[in-house]
Scaffold this motif. Structure first.
Motif, mmCIF file in Angstrom:
data_model
loop_
_atom_site.group_PDB
_atom_site.id
_atom_site.type_symbol
_atom_site.label_atom_id
_atom_site.label_comp_id
_atom_site.label_asym_id
_atom_site.label_seq_id
_atom_site.Cartn_x
_atom_site.Cartn_y
_atom_site.Cartn_z
ATOM 1 N N HIS A 134 -1.722 -12.537 -44.184
ATOM 2 C CA HIS A 134 -1.168 -11.232 -43.821
ATOM 3 C C HIS A 134 0.347 -11.175 -44.013
ATOM 4 O O HIS A 134 0.856 -10.173 -44.549
ATOM 5 C CB HIS A 134 -1.523 -10.880 -42.380
ATOM 6 N N PRO A 135 1.127 -12.193 -43.602
ATOM 7 C CA PRO A 135 2.568 -12.119 -43.857
ATOM 8 C C PRO A 135 2.905 -12.008 -45.344
ATOM 9 O O PRO A 135 3.828 -11.276 -45.717
ATOM 10 C CB PRO A 135 3.100 -13.428 -43.252
ATOM 11 N N SER A 138 2.020 -8.477 -46.423
ATOM 12 C CA SER A 138 2.988 -7.545 -45.844
ATOM 13 C C SER A 138 4.317 -7.604 -46.591
ATOM 14 O O SER A 138 4.909 -6.565 -46.917
ATOM 15 C CB SER A 138 3.201 -7.859 -44.365
ATOM 16 N N SER A 388 8.248 -5.809 -39.658
ATOM 17 C CA SER A 388 7.193 -6.825 -39.643
ATOM 18 C C SER A 388 7.765 -8.202 -39.899
ATOM 19 O O SER A 388 7.305 -9.194 -39.311
ATOM 20 C CB SER A 388 6.135 -6.485 -40.698
ATOM 21 N N ARG A 391 9.242 -9.432 -36.621
ATOM 22 C CA ARG A 391 8.191 -9.822 -35.672
ATOM 23 C C ARG A 391 7.543 -11.146 -36.075
ATOM 24 O O ARG A 391 7.308 -12.013 -35.226
ATOM 25 C CB ARG A 391 7.138 -8.720 -35.594
ATOM 26 N N THR A 392 7.265 -11.286 -37.354
ATOM 27 C CA THR A 392 6.629 -12.518 -37.825
ATOM 28 C C THR A 392 7.561 -13.704 -37.637
ATOM 29 O O THR A 392 7.127 -14.784 -37.212
ATOM 30 C CB THR A 392 6.247 -12.381 -39.304
ATOM 31 N N TRP A 393 8.846 -13.534 -37.937
ATOM 32 C CA TRP A 393 9.811 -14.632 -37.817
ATOM 33 C C TRP A 393 9.937 -15.087 -36.353
ATOM 34 O O TRP A 393 10.026 -16.288 -36.072
ATOM 35 C CB TRP A 393 11.163 -14.188 -38.356
ATOM 36 N N TYR A 395 7.648 -14.935 -34.085
ATOM 37 C CA TYR A 395 6.417 -15.600 -33.651
ATOM 38 C C TYR A 395 6.226 -16.934 -34.356
ATOM 39 O O TYR A 395 5.846 -17.926 -33.725
ATOM 40 C CB TYR A 395 5.211 -14.695 -33.922
ATOM 41 N N SER A 396 6.450 -16.988 -35.651
ATOM 42 C CA SER A 396 6.212 -18.212 -36.423
ATOM 43 C C SER A 396 7.228 -18.296 -37.549
ATOM 44 O O SER A 396 7.216 -17.473 -38.469
ATOM 45 C CB SER A 396 4.787 -18.223 -36.999
ATOM 46 N N ASP A 399 5.403 -18.736 -41.027
ATOM 47 C CA ASP A 399 4.866 -17.499 -41.593
ATOM 48 C C ASP A 399 5.996 -16.543 -41.985
ATOM 49 O O ASP A 399 5.906 -15.845 -43.003
ATOM 50 C CB ASP A 399 3.939 -16.809 -40.589
ATOM 51 N N GLY A 400 7.055 -16.530 -41.181
ATOM 52 C CA GLY A 400 8.201 -15.687 -41.519
ATOM 53 C C GLY A 400 8.864 -16.130 -42.811
ATOM 54 O O GLY A 400 9.290 -15.296 -43.623
ATOM 55 N N GLN A 403 6.741 -14.925 -45.676
ATOM 56 C CA GLN A 403 6.905 -13.482 -45.877
ATOM 57 C C GLN A 403 8.243 -13.181 -46.530
ATOM 58 O O GLN A 403 8.322 -12.340 -47.444
ATOM 59 C CB GLN A 403 6.794 -12.762 -44.537
#
Length: 585
Positions: A134-135, A138, A388, A391-393, A395-396, A399-400, A403
């Motif tokens: 998803h990242p 996105s 997004s 937010r991703t960065w 959390y993880s 994953d950031g 992305q």
């Protein structure tokens, strides 16, 4: 045999229950979708570097093909911004935009994409799309939206600029600002403002007039239609084409002739990687939209059916003069909100577009390219979600980073480079993360049979038994780390006689990890320490039984960690254990 036919042909399922009431709902929904699809299809054809009419061609037979094989009741298939950008990025370096060779190559690209998707369906390979996280998706969609919007400003300003990334697009845009064409700028900017206001303000205004939210939303989404009509009238009345305003020109009238794309073997080999990437991206986008809409009506879609439906749609596009297609987010949401109940709405919409190709194309001659560019910009900017990334960065970081790499790769290099960079970095970070899995020395929570991390809870530990919980599957990247970690722990606990690996978090033990377990058991035995296992899951145990490990293993495999400690060091256990739930478990 009948169930298999229904599986591959969902129309045999919903078609048997089709009624006049459903037809009325689908027909009303199709009217709204058709009004939206005509300007969108023209715009996305221009974005793909194709003649405008091919966007209409790609919105007729593909819709019918999806109705036969697709499993979503409301997904609307056709040209979309991202695939149009990928088509242009793939074919632009090879042929002049809009040339006969370019159109043939686009048809061939759709053919290859259709064959790939259909082949994946027959092999049940829908899970492959899971490698596009998803990242990454996105980041790709946001970057594509930015890149598409920047690339369309040349049509808004009436200047020349080309390139596959921001580094190539921005310099000519900046240097040619002095050559802007006044009427083009006026019409382009006015269209942008009108379309943007209709998207953000028209729905609330219509609701204040008493319209229901669903109807107001659908009418707001068809705002490009009156903007297009108004611009065509202005061009005709003021004769702006003679003043240098670029219009889409003559559009062939009539339905597309069915033909086979040119089968050029060297070109096929050149286009195959791009076709594979287009297939995966289109499938992920389509399934994401289809699953979201299906869940709202407590329905479900079948990924393999979606592969077949999209494959058939792309084959239909290839044979009817189109280019790669997939299920679009905006048109599918409109189809859903307009009340469509079955894929027959797509058939009705295809009929509406076919009528438009037969009757309306002469009236589109004076449609300014700037208006189509404004339509594209407003549509794609809704896809951009830079929040997004934040937010991703948070959390993880891993994953950031994937992305961000995808976003930067698409903007600075190319679409293909961005996706490959994001996917590659995601896989590398996954391997790095799982190569050093979390392992915790655990002890018994007083008064219970639960075992928790000694660094987080006040627990009881045995001096003779060391309990080590593994929170990751054991496979080749982390097999050596497991050996190193156990060697380190045994040095820190010289008095232990038993070491129990608590495997409640282990879903897999591959051949490399199995060899490591053998080596660990042998080394521990030489130090007078016996290795044991506990809480081994059923599927993992089934695989262990098929190996030599169980027969040669001198230790025991306990059903629970509590049982292991009870039998290996009963003196460390309390007289009676009562169930007590620990906080923050």
């Amino acid at each position: 045999m009948r169930m298999k036919r229904i599986y591959w042909l969902p129309i045999l399922d919903w078609g048997r229950r089709y009624t006049a009431g459903l037809a009325l709902q689908d027909g009303l929904g199709a009217i709204i979708v058709t009004l939206m699809l005509i300007p969108q299809s023209l715009a996305y054809a221009m974005l793909a570097g194709m003649p405008p009419v091919t966007g209409l061609y790609a919105s007729i037979l593909p819709l019918i093909a999806y109705a036969l094989f697709g499993s979503s009741r409301t997904l609307a298939v056709g040209p979309v911004a991202v695939l149009s950008l990928m088509t242009a990025a793939t074919l632009g370096p090879l042929f002049p935009f809009g040339s006969t060779e370019y159109v043939g190559a686009a048809m061939l690209l759709a053919l290859l994409s259709g064959l790939i998707l259909a082949g994946m369906a027959l092999l049940r390979l829908g899970f492959i799309a899971n490698f596009l996280s998803h990242p990454v998706i996105s980041g790709f969609i946001s970057a594509s939206g930015i890149l598409i919007a920047v690339g369309q400003f040349k049509h808004i300003l009436g200047i020349q600029a080309s390139g596959d990334n921001l580094l190539e697009l921005l310099p000519p845009l900046a240097s040619n600002l002095g050559g802007m064409h006044g009427p083009t700028v006026l019409i382009g900017v006015s269209s942008l403002v009108l379309l943007w206001l209709s998207g953000s303000r028209l729905k609330p205004w219509l609701m204040r007039l008493g319209l229901r939210p669903a109807l107001a939303s659908n009418l707001a989404r068809t705002a490009p239609v009156p903007v297009i009509i108004l611009s065509i009238l202005l061009v005709a009345l003021l004769q702006l084409e003679q003043g240098g305003l670029k219009v889409i020109g003559n559009i062939p009238q009539g339905l597309p002739a069915l033909s086979l794309p040119p089968l050029n073997y060297p070109l096929i080999l050149k286009l195959l990687p791009a076709a594979l990437l287009i297939s995966l991206v289109g499938f992920v986008e389509s399934v994401s939209v289809g699953q979201t809409l299906a869940a709202k009506r407590k329905q479900r879609i079948e990924p393999d059916n979606e592969l077949l439906g999209l494959g058939a749609s792309n084959l239909a596009a290839a044979f009817s003069g189109g280019f790669p297609v997939t299920g679009g987010f905006a048109r599918s949401v409109v189809n859903f909100e307009a009340g469509s109940r079955t894929p027959m709405a797509g058939v009705f919409a295809a009929a509406g577009i076919a009528i438009g190709v037969l009757l309306l194309t002469p009236f589109l001659h004076n449609l300014p390219q700037a208006v189509l560019a404004a339509t594209i910009i407003v549509a794609v900017l809704r896809l951009v979600d830079l929040n997004s990334l934040v937010r991703t960065w948070r959390y993880s970081r891993a994953d950031g980073a994937a992305q961000l790499a995808t976003l930067a790769g698409v903007l600075l290099f190319s679409v293909e480079s961005g996706i490959l960079l994001g996917v590659g970095l995601s896989l590398l970070l996954f391997l790095w993360r799982t190569s050093r899995p979390h392992m915790a020395v655990v002890g018994q929570l007083p008064g219970s049979e639960h075992f928790r991390n000694v660094e987080r809870f006040s627990v009881r530990q045995s001096r003779r038994v060391l309990s080590l919980r593994i929170d990751e599957s054991l496979y080749f990247p982390n097999a050596r780390y497991l050996e190193e970690r156990i060697a380190e722990l045994t040095n820190q606990h010289p008095d232990i006689e038993h070491l129990v690996l608590m495997c409640s978090g282990v879903n897999l033990i591959d051949a490399s990890a199995l060899e490591s377990l053998d080596a660990i058991a042998e080394r521990l035995r030489s130090c007078a320490i016996q290795l044991h296992l506990s809480e081994v899951k059923g599927p993992v145990m089934d695989r262990l039984k098929r190996s030599h490990f169980v027969e040669s293993f001198a230790g025991r495999i306990f059903l629970s960690q509590f049982q292991a400690l009870s039998e290996l060091d009963p003196h460390s256990m309390p007289p009676a254990a009562t169930e007590v739930l620990a906080p923050n478990r």
